[in-house]
Enzyme design. Structure first.
Site, PDB file in Angstrom:
ATOM      1  N   GLU A 159      -0.557  -7.369  -3.171  1.00 29.93           N
ATOM      2  CA  GLU A 159       0.695  -6.632  -3.282  1.00 29.93           C
ATOM      3  C   GLU A 159       1.000  -6.238  -4.725  1.00 29.93           C
ATOM      4  OE1 GLU A 159       1.480  -9.880  -0.091  1.00 29.93           O
ATOM      5  OE2 GLU A 159       0.171  -9.585  -1.823  1.00 29.93           O
ATOM      6  N   CYS A 166       3.893 -13.959  -0.092  1.00 28.31           N
ATOM      7  CA  CYS A 166       4.319 -15.214  -0.704  1.00 28.31           C
ATOM      8  C   CYS A 166       5.642 -14.971  -1.435  1.00 28.31           C
ATOM      9  CB  CYS A 166       3.238 -15.700  -1.675  1.00 28.31           C
ATOM     10  SG  CYS A 166       3.139 -14.709  -3.188  1.00 28.31           S
ATOM     11  N   CYS A 199       5.284 -12.265  -4.307  1.00 24.37           N
ATOM     12  CA  CYS A 199       5.089 -10.898  -3.814  1.00 24.37           C
ATOM     13  C   CYS A 199       6.319 -10.385  -3.081  1.00 24.37           C
ATOM     14  CB  CYS A 199       3.843 -10.826  -2.948  1.00 24.37           C
ATOM     15  SG  CYS A 199       2.339 -11.136  -3.913  1.00 24.37           S
ATOM     16  N   HIS A 229      -2.602 -10.842  -6.808  1.00 27.86           N
ATOM     17  CA  HIS A 229      -2.402 -10.713  -5.370  1.00 27.86           C
ATOM     18  C   HIS A 229      -2.497  -9.234  -4.984  1.00 27.86           C
ATOM     19  CE1 HIS A 229      -0.239 -14.706  -4.315  1.00 27.86           C
ATOM     20  NE2 HIS A 229      -1.005 -14.875  -5.385  1.00 27.86           N
TER      21      HIS A 229
END
Length: 175
Positions: free
Chosen positions: A55, A83, A86, A53
């Site tokens: 992040e 999410c 993260c 991801h």
């Protein structure tokens, strides 16, 4: 243009990189003392990893620059609400501020479904601001998913009973 808008534009640049790769266009930058120390964009399909991801990538890069896992005086700019994974990483990294472009009503954990960033039972809470360049962030996501649906529909319509995606498996099993 505000400082938050300036850095969200940088996060949008990262999101556009993901878009060009066929990834969900989510971008992120981490800022410390007025400079970007971590950048990231979604690479889940490219890296074949649920951990890829934006992040997580930006946090990894920022911790190397700082030389510590604690990012206490940093601000993270994300084009889409984080999410659960993260949001947890943001809390664990001790990031001070989180600036979000668009909210994610189906998976967001900075206020949409849960608010992990402001959970009082954790030992760290993150100041959160949302809606910074929200329309631009949402438009990028909407365009990507609209194009994806059109492409998937065209691919499905191109398949025929005589030559579907399973034919190579069926034929290879006969030989």
């Amino acid at each position: 243009m505000t400082e938050d808008e300036k850095y969200m534009k940088e996060a949008l640049k990262q999101a556009r990189k993901a878009y060009k790769m066929g990834e969900s266009p989510i971008g992120c930058v981490i800022v410390y003392e007025g400079r970007i120390i971590g950048r990231g964009y979604n690479r889940r399909n490219t890296d074949k990893s649920t951990l890829a991801h934006a992040e997580i990538s930006a946090i990894k890069k920022a911790t190397k620059v700082i030389g510590d896992w604690r990012l206490e005086d940093c601000t993270i700019y994300i084009t889409l609400e984080p999410c659960p994974m993260c949001a947890g990483a943001i809390v664990q990294s001790r990031i001070k501020r989180c600036v979000i472009g668009a909210m994610s009503p189906k998976s967001g954990c900075a206020g949409s479904i849960l608010n992990i960033l402001d959970e009082s039972r954790f030992n760290h809470r993150v100041e959160t601001i949302s809606g910074v360049l929200g329309e631009e962030c949402q438009q990028l996501l909407s365009s990507f998913f609209k194009e994806l649906r059109v492409r998937l529909k065209a691919e499905k319509e191109a398949e025929t009973p005589e030559s579907g995606p399973d034919d190579s498996v069926r034929f290879s099993m006969k030989t």
